[in-house]
Structure formats: structure tokens, C-alpha cells
Enzyme design. Structure first.
Site, PDB file in Angstrom:
ATOM      1  N   CYS A   1     103.095  54.793  28.164  1.00 17.80           N
ATOM      2  CA  CYS A   1     102.472  56.103  27.976  1.00 17.80           C
ATOM      3  C   CYS A   1     101.057  55.943  27.422  1.00 17.80           C
ATOM      4  CB  CYS A   1     103.324  56.932  27.015  1.00 17.80           C
ATOM      5  SG  CYS A   1     102.558  58.466  26.465  1.00 17.80           S
ATOM      6  N   SER A   2     100.077  56.512  28.102  1.00 23.52           N
ATOM      7  CA  SER A   2      98.685  56.366  27.662  1.00 23.52           C
ATOM      8  C   SER A   2      98.457  57.007  26.296  1.00 23.52           C
ATOM      9  CB  SER A   2      97.731  56.946  28.695  1.00 23.52           C
ATOM     10  OG  SER A   2      97.917  58.342  28.835  1.00 23.52           O
TER      11      SER A   2
END
Length: 114
Positions: free
Chosen positions: A10-11
Site C-alpha cells: 500500500c502506497s
């Protein structure tokens, strides 16, 4: 020490972790998809977040949310059990100092714990 419930794919989670590391804060990284929190741990995190409703900590756009029909579920215990069984439902990242917690959306929100 801070703890982050982290998903490296997840960024927002990666950005939040980078902010913590840039601040030089010691951090324990819990990859919550692998080391799944219990319903009791999720309840503890809700308390640290100051939230009463487990749904506030759920990713309601996930396919599993719809597949399980969770929109129609109102029992907190059932929602907590679903998150513990399907950790993908847990919003990410969550950062805790042991007393307070912040959801890192946006990642800059974590600065209140730094």
C-alpha cells in the site's frame, strides 16, 4: 516506540512508514495481513483511535466486504470477527504510540504522534 499496522503493498502505508523513519522514531512494523490482529487487539486499537463503531475502521470498498454482506451487519462483535478473519478489511495504515492511534490517511496525519 510506535507500532504501525503496515501493508508494504500500500502506497499510503509506505509513505506513512517513511515519515516515521524520517523523524527518527523507533517503530515496530506489524504486517497485519500476515500477523493478523485478534478481535480484542482491533477493539484496543479502536479505543486508541477514539472510535466506537468498528465499521469506522473498515475498508468498505473491498470486495470481501460486499461478499460477506457486512453492510447489513450491525453487531460490533460480528464486524470485529470479520476483520480478524479477513484482515484486508482493516483500514491501513494505523500507527499507535500505545495510548493514541492515528489512521495514516493522509500519511501526514501521523505527524501528531511524532
Amino acid at each position: 516506540m510506535l507500532t504501525i499496522w503496515h501493508n508494504p503493498r500500500c502506497s499510503k502505508s509506505r509513505q506513512t512508514l517513511a515519515l516515521i523513519e524520517a523523524a527518527g522514531k523507533p517503530v515496530e512494523i506489524r504486517k497485519y495481513l500476515d500477523d493478523v490482529p485478534t478481535a480484542a487487539e482491533i477493539t484496543g486499537m479502536l479505543n486508541q483511535l477514539g472510535l466506537d463503531d468498528p465499521r469506522a475502521l473498515m475498508r468498505r470498498g473491498e470486495a470481501i466486504y460486499k461478499e460477506l454482506g457486512l453492510k447489513a451487519v450491525n453487531a460490533s462483535d460480528a464486524l470485529l470477527k470479520a476483520m480478524s478473519k479477513h484482515p484486508k478489511l482493516i483500514e491501513r495504515p494505523i500507527v499507535s504510540d500505545g495510548e493514541r492511534a492515528i489512521i495514516g490517511r493522509p500519511p501526514e496525519a501521523v505527524k501528531t504522534l511524532l
